[in-house]
Scaffold this active site. Structure first.
Site, short mmCIF file in Angstrom:
data_model
loop_
_atom_site.label_atom_id
_atom_site.label_comp_id
_atom_site.label_asym_id
_atom_site.label_seq_id
_atom_site.Cartn_x
_atom_site.Cartn_y
_atom_site.Cartn_z
N LYS A 122 32.25 51.11 72.51
CA LYS A 122 31.24 52.34 72.05
C LYS A 122 31.00 51.88 70.69
O LYS A 122 31.84 51.22 70.01
CB LYS A 122 32.43 53.63 72.04
CG LYS A 122 33.32 53.45 71.28
CD LYS A 122 33.73 54.83 70.90
CE LYS A 122 35.06 55.05 69.89
NZ LYS A 122 35.53 56.13 69.53
N LYS A 170 44.79 52.98 67.93
CA LYS A 170 44.92 52.88 66.38
C LYS A 170 46.19 52.49 65.76
O LYS A 170 46.35 51.61 65.25
CB LYS A 170 44.55 53.98 65.76
CG LYS A 170 42.89 54.50 65.86
CD LYS A 170 42.51 55.62 64.87
CE LYS A 170 40.89 55.76 65.10
NZ LYS A 170 40.35 56.95 64.66
N LYS A 207 32.52 53.46 63.85
CA LYS A 207 32.33 53.03 62.59
C LYS A 207 33.44 52.29 62.36
O LYS A 207 33.14 51.39 61.20
CB LYS A 207 32.60 54.49 61.80
CG LYS A 207 31.40 55.63 62.27
CD LYS A 207 31.74 56.72 61.02
CE LYS A 207 32.24 57.97 61.95
NZ LYS A 207 31.83 59.25 61.68
#
Ligand code: TYM
Length: 335
Positions: A198, A115, A201
């Site tokens: 994967k 991230k 969201k």
């Protein structure tokens, strides 16, 4: 009567809806474990702050998350359902965990690395760095034996185990060492359009994500457009047939039959028929869930009452652990 083993898990209220990966990787197991374990489940709103949400959105999504969890099968009579921020001991223990974690150790967390690399150092908040220590606090406060999560949380659970072991040997035997409860099948559900990543969201495109609160027509369309391969055989082979294998995993988890039975059922059929069948199973499964969640959201007072009771039960356990921790590390108690 033997006391039940403790379970704890959490989910972030970062979006309006949970997705299929959240359910199959985690929440489905939460529902099962509430029957056999002393289960604590929380909506981790403090963790969601690392994504800098709009205040209104955070408030709405937190309650929407609670409604979805109940609609998916959590029963507040059987488990303790609460909001993380309602129990301040989470932050208090998180600080202790931060003082126990090495900087290098925290820097090696892959979710943080991924991230922060994406956003760059200047736009990465410090909360993202200390995120795993807050998560360790969530788990250790409840002396959890089992932590039902998806594969992407494995490293965080490992860190939690290391921190608990370190604390116990450095100070006093205080924490239960938790185990990740990670299924072999379903712990990683993949994006329908990119079946090697994967389902997430935060994916750039929403076309490969099945949101449980989306209208059935939307999800049927997404399921039918799932990427497959150029062959014609419906066979589980994650390496060469990632898309088909992902659909088989989803079909098998929702129908409760083994993957091999699904392979037999669709032997000789085309990919189109198979995708239509998986789409139907998915939509039929979640239609009542969506309706129930929407209905629960019409009565926020009822949901808030459930959360109040949950916070009271959670606080009682958490405060006892925190007091033991403070005592073990030499924090002076207030007269
Ligand atoms: P979160 O909110 O990202 O996701 C909630 C749960 O869903 C699982 N999951 C998946 N499982 C299978 N396939 C996927 N594609 C998929 N995507 C998500 C996650 O593994 C997770 O179990 N750090 C946690 C929240 C947390 C927590 C905790 C969990 C905070 N404190 C204490 C357990 C215990 C997270 O970000 O989950």
């Amino acid at each position: 009567m033997a006391t039940k083993e403790r379970v704890l898990s959490g989910i972030q209220p970062t979006h309006e809806s949970f997705h299929l990966g959240n359910y199959l990787g985690a929440v489905k197991q939460w529902v099962e474990l509430q029957d056999t374990h002393d289960a604590f489940y929380c909506v981790v709103d403090l963790h969601a702050l690392t994504a800098s949400p709009e205040p209104q959105a955070l408030r709405r999504r937190t309650l929407a998350s609670v409604a979805q969890l109940i609609a998916l099968g959590l029963d507040p009579e059987k488990c303790t359902l609460f909001i993380q921020s309602h129990v301040p001991a989470h932050n208090q223990l998180a600080w202790v965990m931060e003082c126990l974690t090495g900087f290098g150790e925290a820097s090696r967390m892959t979710q943080f690395k991924d991230k922060s690399q994406k956003s760059g150092a200047d736009r990465t908040v410090v909360g993202l760095f200390t995120y795993p220590m807050l998560m360790a606090a969530d788990i250790l406060l409840y002396q959890a034996h089992q932590v039902p999560v998806g594969e992407d949380q494995r490293q965080h659970i490992e860190l939690t185990r290391d921190l608990a072991t370190r604390f116990n040997s450095q100070y006093k035997d205080t924490f239960t060492i938790p185990n990740g409860y990670i299924l072999k099948a379903g712990a990683k559900i993949y994006d329908l359009q990119d079946p090697t990543s994967k389902m997430s969201k935060s994916a750039e495109s929403q076309s490969g994500i099945i949101d449980l609160m989306d209208a059935p027509e939307v999800n049927i369309k997404k399921m039918k457009s799932a990427v497959t391969d150029t062959e014609r055989e419906i066979k589980f082979d994650e390496k060469n047939k990632a898309g088909i294998s992902n659909l088989l995993t989803i079909y098998s988890a929702l129908t409760g039959q083994p993957v091999s039975a699904a392979e037999n059922e669709f032997a000789g059929k085309g990919y189109g028929d198979f995708k239509a069948a998986v789409a139907e199973v998915v939509v039929d499964y979640f239609r009542p869930v969506r309706e129930k969640a929407l209905e629960l959201l019409t009565d926020p007072t009822h949901l808030n009452q459930i959360l109040k009771t949950g916070a009271e039960k959670a606080s009682a356990v958490a405060e006892k652990t925190l007091a033991d921790v403070y005592d073990a590390i030499g924090i002076t108690s207030r007269a």
